[in-house]
Design a protein around this motif. Structure first.
Motif, PDB file in Angstrom:
ATOM      1  N   GLU A  51      57.679  39.818  26.550  1.00 36.87           N
ATOM      2  CA  GLU A  51      59.052  40.055  26.082  1.00 36.87           C
ATOM      3  C   GLU A  51      59.320  39.259  24.798  1.00 36.87           C
ATOM      4  OE1 GLU A  51      63.695  39.735  27.551  1.00 36.87           O
ATOM      5  OE2 GLU A  51      62.105  39.148  28.923  1.00 36.87           O
ATOM      6  N   LEU A  52      58.895  38.015  24.775  1.00 39.20           N
ATOM      7  CA  LEU A  52      59.070  37.195  23.571  1.00 39.20           C
ATOM      8  C   LEU A  52      58.292  37.771  22.390  1.00 39.20           C
ATOM      9  CD1 LEU A  52      58.957  33.566  24.975  1.00 39.20           C
ATOM     10  CD2 LEU A  52      60.905  34.757  23.975  1.00 39.20           C
ATOM     11  N   LYS A  53      57.098  38.269  22.654  1.00 40.25           N
ATOM     12  CA  LYS A  53      56.307  38.903  21.601  1.00 40.25           C
ATOM     13  C   LYS A  53      57.068  40.095  21.031  1.00 40.25           C
ATOM     14  CE  LYS A  53      51.998  41.435  20.847  1.00 40.25           C
ATOM     15  NZ  LYS A  53      50.772  41.956  21.474  1.00 40.25           N
ATOM     16  N   GLY A  54      57.671  40.884  21.906  1.00 40.86           N
ATOM     17  CA  GLY A  54      58.442  42.039  21.461  1.00 40.86           C
ATOM     18  C   GLY A  54      59.637  41.643  20.615  1.00 40.86           C
ATOM     19  N   LYS A  55      60.309  40.600  21.024  1.00 43.54           N
ATOM     20  CA  LYS A  55      61.458  40.126  20.246  1.00 43.54           C
ATOM     21  C   LYS A  55      61.007  39.668  18.859  1.00 43.54           C
ATOM     22  CE  LYS A  55      64.452  38.895  24.087  1.00 43.54           C
ATOM     23  NZ  LYS A  55      65.204  37.860  24.778  1.00 43.54           N
ATOM     24  N   GLY A  56      59.845  39.023  18.807  1.00 42.40           N
ATOM     25  CA  GLY A  56      59.302  38.585  17.524  1.00 42.40           C
ATOM     26  C   GLY A  56      58.950  39.760  16.628  1.00 42.40           C
ATOM     27  N   GLN A  57      58.350  40.784  17.215  1.00 44.89           N
ATOM     28  CA  GLN A  57      57.996  41.970  16.442  1.00 44.89           C
ATOM     29  C   GLN A  57      59.248  42.650  15.877  1.00 44.89           C
ATOM     30  OE1 GLN A  57      55.676  43.818  19.598  1.00 44.89           O
ATOM     31  NE2 GLN A  57      53.859  43.773  18.292  1.00 44.89           N
ATOM     32  N   LYS A  58      60.280  42.729  16.686  1.00 44.02           N
ATOM     33  CA  LYS A  58      61.526  43.338  16.206  1.00 44.02           C
ATOM     34  C   LYS A  58      62.116  42.521  15.065  1.00 44.02           C
ATOM     35  CE  LYS A  58      64.443  44.160  19.512  1.00 44.02           C
ATOM     36  NZ  LYS A  58      65.222  44.414  20.711  1.00 44.02           N
ATOM     37  N   THR A  59      62.043  41.216  15.172  1.00 42.38           N
ATOM     38  CA  THR A  59      62.559  40.342  14.113  1.00 42.38           C
ATOM     39  C   THR A  59      61.778  40.546  12.820  1.00 42.38           C
ATOM     40  OG1 THR A  59      63.286  38.721  15.745  1.00 42.38           O
ATOM     41  CG2 THR A  59      63.007  37.938  13.487  1.00 42.38           C
ATOM     42  N   ILE A  60      60.467  40.677  12.930  1.00 39.41           N
ATOM     43  CA  ILE A  60      59.641  40.927  11.745  1.00 39.41           C
ATOM     44  C   ILE A  60      60.030  42.247  11.099  1.00 39.41           C
ATOM     45  CG2 ILE A  60      57.273  41.495  10.996  1.00 39.41           C
ATOM     46  CD1 ILE A  60      56.320  39.370  13.053  1.00 39.41           C
ATOM     47  N   GLY A  61      60.242  43.273  11.905  1.00 38.20           N
ATOM     48  CA  GLY A  61      60.663  44.567  11.376  1.00 38.20           C
ATOM     49  C   GLY A  61      61.992  44.485  10.643  1.00 38.20           C
ATOM     50  N   LYS A  62      62.918  43.741  11.203  1.00 40.38           N
ATOM     51  CA  LYS A  62      64.225  43.577  10.555  1.00 40.38           C
ATOM     52  C   LYS A  62      64.092  42.797   9.252  1.00 40.38           C
ATOM     53  CE  LYS A  62      66.878  43.836  14.835  1.00 40.38           C
ATOM     54  NZ  LYS A  62      67.710  43.119  15.795  1.00 40.38           N
ATOM     55  N   ALA A  63      63.223  41.804   9.240  1.00 36.07           N
ATOM     56  CA  ALA A  63      63.008  41.024   8.018  1.00 36.07           C
ATOM     57  C   ALA A  63      62.394  41.894   6.925  1.00 36.07           C
ATOM     58  CB  ALA A  63      62.105  39.835   8.308  1.00 36.07           C
TER      59      ALA A  63
END
Length: 62
Positions: free
Chosen positions: A40-52
Motif C-alpha cells: 500500500e505504501l509503495k502504491g502511495k509513493g507511485q501515485k505521488t511520483i505520477g503527480k509530481a
C-alpha cells in the motif's frame, strides 16, 4: 514511465495492499498483513511520483 502509468500502478498496488492487509487480519497472518501495508505504501509513493511528473510537465509548459 509516464505520469498516468505511475498513478495507475500506484492505485493498483494501493488497492492490492489493502486487500492483503484485510486478509492477513482476518486470518491472523501478520506476515501477509505487513506485506500488504508495504505494498500500500509503495502504491502511495507511485501515485505521488505520477503527480509530481504532472506538476513538472505543467511547469515546463508555462
Amino acid at each position: 514511465m509516464g505520469s498516468t502509468a505511475d498513478k495507475a500502478k500506484g492505485m493498483v498496488n494501493e488497492a492490492a495492499g489493502k486487500v492483503k492487509q484485510g486478509v492477513g487480519r482476518a486470518t491472523g497472518n501478520r506476515d501477509l498483513e505487513a506485506k500488504g501495508a508495504a505494498q500500500e505504501l509503495k502504491g502511495k509513493g507511485q501515485k505521488t511520483i505520477g503527480k509530481a511528473k504532472d506538476a513538472v510537465k505543467k511547469a515546463a509548459n508555462l
